[in-house]
Design an enzyme around this catalytic site. Structure first.
Site, PDB file in Angstrom:
ATOM      1  N   HIS A 132      -0.732 100.135 -18.683  1.00 11.25           N
ATOM      2  CA  HIS A 132      -0.039 100.106 -17.400  1.00 11.25           C
ATOM      3  C   HIS A 132       1.454 100.002 -17.691  1.00 11.25           C
ATOM      4  O   HIS A 132       1.874  99.443 -18.699  1.00 11.25           O
ATOM      5  CB  HIS A 132      -0.528  98.887 -16.607  1.00 11.25           C
ATOM      6  CG  HIS A 132       0.010  98.782 -15.224  1.00 11.25           C
ATOM      7  ND1 HIS A 132       1.290  98.330 -14.952  1.00 11.25           N
ATOM      8  CD2 HIS A 132      -0.559  99.029 -14.008  1.00 11.25           C
ATOM      9  CE1 HIS A 132       1.484  98.308 -13.644  1.00 11.25           C
ATOM     10  NE2 HIS A 132       0.391  98.744 -13.049  1.00 11.25           N
ATOM     11  N   ASP A 204      -2.539  92.164 -21.720  1.00 13.41           N
ATOM     12  CA  ASP A 204      -2.400  92.345 -20.282  1.00 13.41           C
ATOM     13  C   ASP A 204      -3.762  92.062 -19.655  1.00 13.41           C
ATOM     14  O   ASP A 204      -4.695  92.845 -19.795  1.00 13.41           O
ATOM     15  CB  ASP A 204      -1.954  93.782 -19.993  1.00 13.41           C
ATOM     16  CG  ASP A 204      -1.881  94.099 -18.505  1.00 13.41           C
ATOM     17  OD1 ASP A 204      -2.246  93.240 -17.681  1.00 13.41           O
ATOM     18  OD2 ASP A 204      -1.463  95.228 -18.173  1.00 13.41           O
ATOM     19  N   GLN A 207      -6.170  93.148 -15.051  1.00 12.83           N
ATOM     20  CA  GLN A 207      -7.485  93.633 -14.634  1.00 12.83           C
ATOM     21  C   GLN A 207      -8.625  92.877 -15.307  1.00 12.83           C
ATOM     22  O   GLN A 207      -9.728  92.816 -14.767  1.00 12.83           O
ATOM     23  CB  GLN A 207      -7.612  95.131 -14.958  1.00 12.83           C
ATOM     24  CG  GLN A 207      -6.595  96.013 -14.287  1.00 12.83           C
ATOM     25  CD  GLN A 207      -6.680  95.982 -12.771  1.00 12.83           C
ATOM     26  OE1 GLN A 207      -7.726  95.706 -12.182  1.00 12.83           O
ATOM     27  NE2 GLN A 207      -5.568  96.259 -12.113  1.00 12.83           N
ATOM     28  N   LYS A 230      -3.791  90.125  -8.136  1.00 14.87           N
ATOM     29  CA  LYS A 230      -5.016  90.787  -8.591  1.00 14.87           C
ATOM     30  C   LYS A 230      -6.197  89.804  -8.607  1.00 14.87           C
ATOM     31  O   LYS A 230      -7.347  90.232  -8.668  1.00 14.87           O
ATOM     32  CB  LYS A 230      -4.841  91.324 -10.014  1.00 14.87           C
ATOM     33  CG  LYS A 230      -3.589  92.128 -10.278  1.00 14.87           C
ATOM     34  CD  LYS A 230      -3.705  93.552  -9.869  1.00 14.87           C
ATOM     35  CE  LYS A 230      -2.542  94.360 -10.418  1.00 14.87           C
ATOM     36  NZ  LYS A 230      -2.502  95.736  -9.903  1.00 14.87           N
ATOM     37  N   CYS A 372       0.402 103.844 -12.116  1.00 17.18           N
ATOM     38  CA  CYS A 372       1.389 103.241 -13.021  1.00 17.18           C
ATOM     39  C   CYS A 372       0.908 103.320 -14.472  1.00 17.18           C
ATOM     40  O   CYS A 372       1.110 102.398 -15.267  1.00 17.18           O
ATOM     41  CB  CYS A 372       1.684 101.795 -12.637  1.00 17.18           C
ATOM     42  SG  CYS A 372       2.451 101.614 -11.020  1.00 17.18           S
TER      43      CYS A 372
END
Length: 446
Positions: A132, A204, A207, A230, A372
């Site tokens: 991302h 990251d 998600q 999120k 993105c």
């Protein structure tokens, strides 16, 4: 990697009706249709921003009367606010399995977290091309070394190892789960690979965290970033969790009150992390909300989230695979486990047209664009936009079935309403609430 053609006619898996796993605010939202009438809104855009858990809203409502200055007041409300803010750090740390001496740095979101980390890394950075933009652009700006994902997962890991062997690096930056395909990366193996070559690893988890349990210490992760919006806590807070030394050695992320120990006209003595990088009045409401979400998700029975999402994803994939002309995007078909994020295209229809049709005629919210993650969409879809459906705690089998039915109707019969060159319904009689009306330029698709 493949743009997976799905032209067979397999039936949906025979599973019982599956209700949501937790209550989200807006679960009873009604969406007007351009064809007349209204239906319950189906939110399959949770990977972009998720509504708040009901328990999160309740906690925020409980806290708001106490909302006051943090770390700077002697009043009772200020005492409560300060304690709530620091307690939130401990709750979040426990949720991600942080080490006892890890810093929980409250930031705005994952983008903010990686921009902060990019300013403190004392050396070169290696990253994959599937990231991302939040975990790509901060590294590109400092001349990081990008590695292209290969046709298989094993080949990708080998390519990363060769890059780390070629020249020293301080950090390997990777995603825990792709925001495009949902595929999970083998974080523990990546951490071991990075450490073997003298690098740390940053993950990251924007998600990853909403879909799987995380154990920072057990997996060997050095830094982890996630966003509240999120994680069913959309109140403007996220965190960077990780080792203290780089954070304490770096210049403050912002300059201002709260980040200092002493100031004179001749200079300043900065505080240690996390205060060092939290200048200004902190977002205590966001921190309290994020901690509440962590408590709710962390209290679910072991495996409950994975089972719920796994059944829904299996049903969604089987349903998409049964609609002629629907093509799923995958990095490594059959190699990687995946979360409830599925991205696809429909032959003969642009992604924008599909998304507007689903909203206007079926009351379904999905995401269209390049998510993105432009380099990855270039590799998987020739740079074209696609449609993403994402599942979560508030998703049900009814939601999945409505999406599949809508796509089947589109392929077999086409849209019912008329649409303009911008893919918007023309006319569009759906009213917006008075407080949400806006006239401006067309949206940018990213």
């Amino acid at each position: 990697m493949s743009l997976h053609a799905t032209l067979d006619e397999r039936p949906l898996p025979a599973v019982a009706s599956l209700p949501p796993l937790a209550e989200l605010v807006g679960s009873d939202l009604v969406s007007p249709l351009v064809t007349g009438g209204a239906v319950r809104y189906v939110n399959l855009d949770l990977a972009a921003s998720a509504p708040a858990l009901r328990a999160v809203v309740d906690r925020v409502t409980e806290f708001l009367p106490y909302c006051s200055s943090v770390h700077r007041g002697s009043g009772y409300a200020s005492m409560v606010s300060t304690s709530a803010y620091e307690t939130s750090r401990r709750v979040i740390a426990a949720f991600v399995g942080a080490r006892p001496d890890d810093v929980v740095q409250v930031v705005r979101n994952t983008t903010d977290a990686f921009n902060l980390l990019a300013a403190v890394v004392p050396g070169e950075v290696v990253h994959l091309d599937l990231e991302h933009h939040a975990n790509l652009l901060p590294w590109q700006a400092r001349g990081a070394r990008g590695v292209e994902a290969r046709e298989t997962l094993e080949e990708t890991l080998s390519a990363l190892e060769l890059e780390l062997l070629a020249a020293p690096a301080a950090l390997l930056a990777v995603t825990g789960a792709s925001n495009v395909t949902g595929e999970l990366l083998p974080v523990q193996r990546l951490a071991a690979l990075a450490h073997r070559h003298g690098a740390r690893i940053a993950v990251d988890a924007a998600q990853w965290a909403p879909h799987r349990r995380i154990d920072v210490a057990g997996l060997g992760v050095d830094y982890l970033a996630l966003s509240g919006h999120k994680l069913y806590a959309p109140y403007g807070a996220g965190v960077l969790v990780g080792r203290r030394d780089w954070l304490d050695a770096a210049a403050p992320h912002l300059l201002g009150g709260g980040a200092v120990r002493e100031v004179s006209l001749g200079g300043v003595t900065w505080a240690a992390a996390p205060a060092r990088h939290e200048a200004g009045t902190p977002n205590v409401v966001g921190a309290v909300a994020l901690a509440a979400a962590c408590e709710v998700i962390g209290s679910l029975p072991d495996g409950a989230l994975e089972r719920h999402e796994g059944l829904l994803r299996e049903r969604l994939v089987a349903g998409l695979d049964a609609v002629a002309g629907v093509r799923r995007l995958e990095l490594w078909p059959g190699e990687a486990e995946a979360i409830g994020v599925v991205t696809f295209g429909v032959d003969g229809h642009s992604a924008e047209a599909v998304a507007h049709y689903l909203s206007a005629e079926w009351g379904i919210g999905v995401r269209d664009g390049r998510f993105c993650a432009h380099p990855l969409l270039q590799r998987l879809n020739g740079g074209r936009t696609a449609v993403r459906a994402s599942l979560g705690l508030g998703s049900s089998s009814e939601d999945v079935d409505r999406l599949v039915e809508a796509l089947r109707h589109l392929v077999d019969h086409g849209p019912t309403a008329a649409y303009g060159s911008d893919h918007l319904p023309d006319p569009d009689p759906r009213p917006l609430p008075a407080w949400a009306r806006w006239s401006g330029p067309p949206r940018a698709c990213s």
